[in-house]
Design a protein around this motif. Structure first.
Motif, short mmCIF file in Angstrom:
data_model
loop_
_atom_site.label_atom_id
_atom_site.label_comp_id
_atom_site.label_asym_id
_atom_site.label_seq_id
_atom_site.Cartn_x
_atom_site.Cartn_y
_atom_site.Cartn_z
N ARG A 177 -0.59 1.92 2.41
CA ARG A 177 -0.42 1.40 0.87
C ARG A 177 0.33 2.33 0.27
O ARG A 177 1.23 2.79 0.59
CB ARG A 177 -1.79 0.85 0.54
CG ARG A 177 -2.54 -0.31 1.09
CD ARG A 177 -3.63 -0.74 0.55
NE ARG A 177 -4.45 -1.82 1.14
CZ ARG A 177 -4.16 -3.05 0.82
NH1 ARG A 177 -3.54 -3.64 -0.09
NH2 ARG A 177 -4.66 -3.80 1.77
N SER A 235 -5.32 -7.75 -5.82
CA SER A 235 -4.99 -6.72 -4.71
C SER A 235 -4.29 -5.51 -5.15
O SER A 235 -3.96 -5.65 -6.44
CB SER A 235 -4.32 -7.34 -3.65
OG SER A 235 -3.09 -7.77 -3.98
N ASP A 238 -0.15 -3.92 -1.94
CA ASP A 238 -0.05 -4.66 -0.56
C ASP A 238 1.14 -4.21 -0.17
O ASP A 238 2.27 -3.91 -0.90
CB ASP A 238 0.03 -5.87 -0.86
CG ASP A 238 -1.39 -6.66 -1.11
OD1 ASP A 238 -2.22 -6.13 -0.45
OD2 ASP A 238 -1.66 -7.45 -1.62
N GLN A 243 -1.28 -7.75 4.99
CA GLN A 243 -2.16 -7.34 3.92
C GLN A 243 -2.31 -8.59 2.98
O GLN A 243 -3.25 -8.93 2.27
CB GLN A 243 -1.80 -6.09 3.56
CG GLN A 243 -2.21 -4.71 4.23
CD GLN A 243 -1.56 -3.87 3.84
OE1 GLN A 243 -0.73 -3.45 2.85
NE2 GLN A 243 -1.93 -2.44 4.13
N THR A 246 -4.44 -11.23 3.98
CA THR A 246 -5.84 -11.05 3.72
C THR A 246 -6.36 -11.00 2.39
O THR A 246 -7.49 -11.73 2.15
CB THR A 246 -6.16 -9.56 4.18
OG1 THR A 246 -5.81 -9.44 5.60
CG2 THR A 246 -7.41 -9.12 3.99
N SER A 247 -5.32 -10.69 1.53
CA SER A 247 -5.59 -10.93 -0.05
C SER A 247 -5.76 -12.41 -0.38
O SER A 247 -6.66 -12.61 -1.11
CB SER A 247 -4.58 -10.10 -0.83
OG SER A 247 -4.43 -8.82 -0.67
#
Length: 382
Positions: A177, A235, A238, A243, A246-247
């Motif tokens: 990240r 989030s 990202d 990712q 997933t968020s």
């Protein structure tokens, strides 16, 4: 007694246009909007300057800066809150979501301890807000540090009655990240926070251990807490489409500072609004080496600006976007209507009948906005 102010002969920034006109503020709300350049007796002559909604700030580190003006210096909370409040008012921000960290490291093993403060700080903010001590509208934004030791117990100290507005999923484990470049992470924690460089390797090992042991559990707890509070879920940083997926599965509605173009594109594909830092835009690039806000703006992948660590950058960035897009109404929407909409505040963010009388008056000189006055609920606060 009715309190009325007339702001006349202004360039009024509406949601989709800029018009010459006047706005009447009465009892804390916008009571009338009229076109034209006339200045009625007793009105404030805006002299053709821009009149825009007060700015809405969703993510700012400014309160923490006042809490700790230098490493190892703790400032009294109430004094910090007041200074933060007045500084934001002076930059045109009339609604702020105060970012407060939840999740601490208390053990000596980590070599960089940082303690709990969120519940006490939130109590101070809410008390001062409810007593009328603050100039602008304050709301709670909990920054859930996934890579910490105490996240679950700190989240449990909050509930629906606190009206938490935003919970953001913050994972600052080095190597991914925001801190994909571990050298930049070293410079950050050693330079800003005073960690001895000889201790850095042990600290990274400790953080990776925390992530392996508690990361998934903490992420699930933060997602559940946001739902329990009724807060918008965000989030943070990202980097990949995976990712972002997933968020989206977690119910994220806001993406704070996606670090790559690919992540920003994935956010838009999933109808997640992207927030970029105004300092990134103003400086012409990210100080962490991530994607430039201007690049995303040119690709129509930027929805909201945040002042992040420079409150004055918010209006400056919005004006720069207005110039970049050739549409000042669109530029200002990134710091007014759009952020308000995405956190469910329907009573502000635009100049409209019945909306809160939160307004700013400014002019632009060589691309730099000069703020002339700020009104919150119809009262001049700066």
């Amino acid at each position: 007694m009715t309190k009325e102010t007339i702001l006349a002969n202004a360039k009024i920034i509406l949601p989709d246009a800029v018009i010459p006109g006047s706005v009447v503020l009465r009892d804390g709300v916008i009571a009338d909007i009229a076109e034209g350049t006339a200045v009625p007796q007793g009105a404030v002559d805006c002299e053709g300057r821009y009149l825009a909604p007060g700015l809405v700030e969703l993510h700012t580190d400014n309160l923490e800066r006042h809490m700790k003006p230098r490493p190892k210096v703790d400032w009294p909370h109430r004094a910090a809150i007041i200074a933060h409040d007045r500084e934001l008012a002076g930059t045109g921000i009339t609604t702020v979501f105060d970012a407060i960290r939840v999740g601490s490291i208390l053990s000596d093993e980590g070599r960089k301890r940082y303690g709990k403060y969120a519940r006490d700080m939130a109590d101070e903010i809410l008390m001062m807000r409810d007593s009328g001590a603050l100039a602008i509208s304050h709301h709670i934004h909990l920054r859930a540090e996934i890579c910490s030791e105490t996240l679950e117990e700190e989240l449990a100290e909050f509930g629906p009655d606190d009206k938490v507005g935003i919970v953001s999923l913050m994972d600052h484990t080095p190597g991914q990240r925001q801190f994909r470049d571990v050298q930049k992470f070293e410079d950050y924690v050693c330079g800003k926070n005073g960690l001895p460089r000889e201790d850095f390797g042990d600290y990274v090992t400790f953080l990776h251990g925390l992530q392996d042991r508690l990361g998934a559990k903490h992420e699930a707890a933060a997602v559940a807490a946001a739902k329990h509070y009724g807060a918008a879920l965000a989030s943070h940083d990202d980097t990949t489409a995976e990712q972002v997926a997933t968020s989206h599965a977690h119910g994220v509605r806001l993406a704070e500072f996606p670090t790559t173009r690919a992540a920003a594109e994935a956010c838009h594909a999933q109808d997640i609004a992207t927030i970029m830092g105004a300092p990134n835009l103003v400086r012409g690039g990210s100080h962490s080496g991530n994607v430039a806000a201007k690049e995303l703006a040119e690709l129509d992948l930027l929805d909201i600006l945040s002042s992040d660590y420079v409150p004055a950058a918010l209006l400056l960035g919005a004006v720069q976007l207005g110039n970049l897009w050739g549409d000042m109404a669109r530029g200002l929407a990134t710091v007014t209507r759009t952020p308000a909409h995405h956190v469910g505040l329907t009573d502000r963010g635009e100049i409209a009948l019945g909306a809160r009388a939160d307004l700013i008056l400014f002019e632009v000189m060589k691309d730099a906005p000069i703020l002339r006055s700020v009104y919150a609920m119809g009262h001049r606060v700066a």
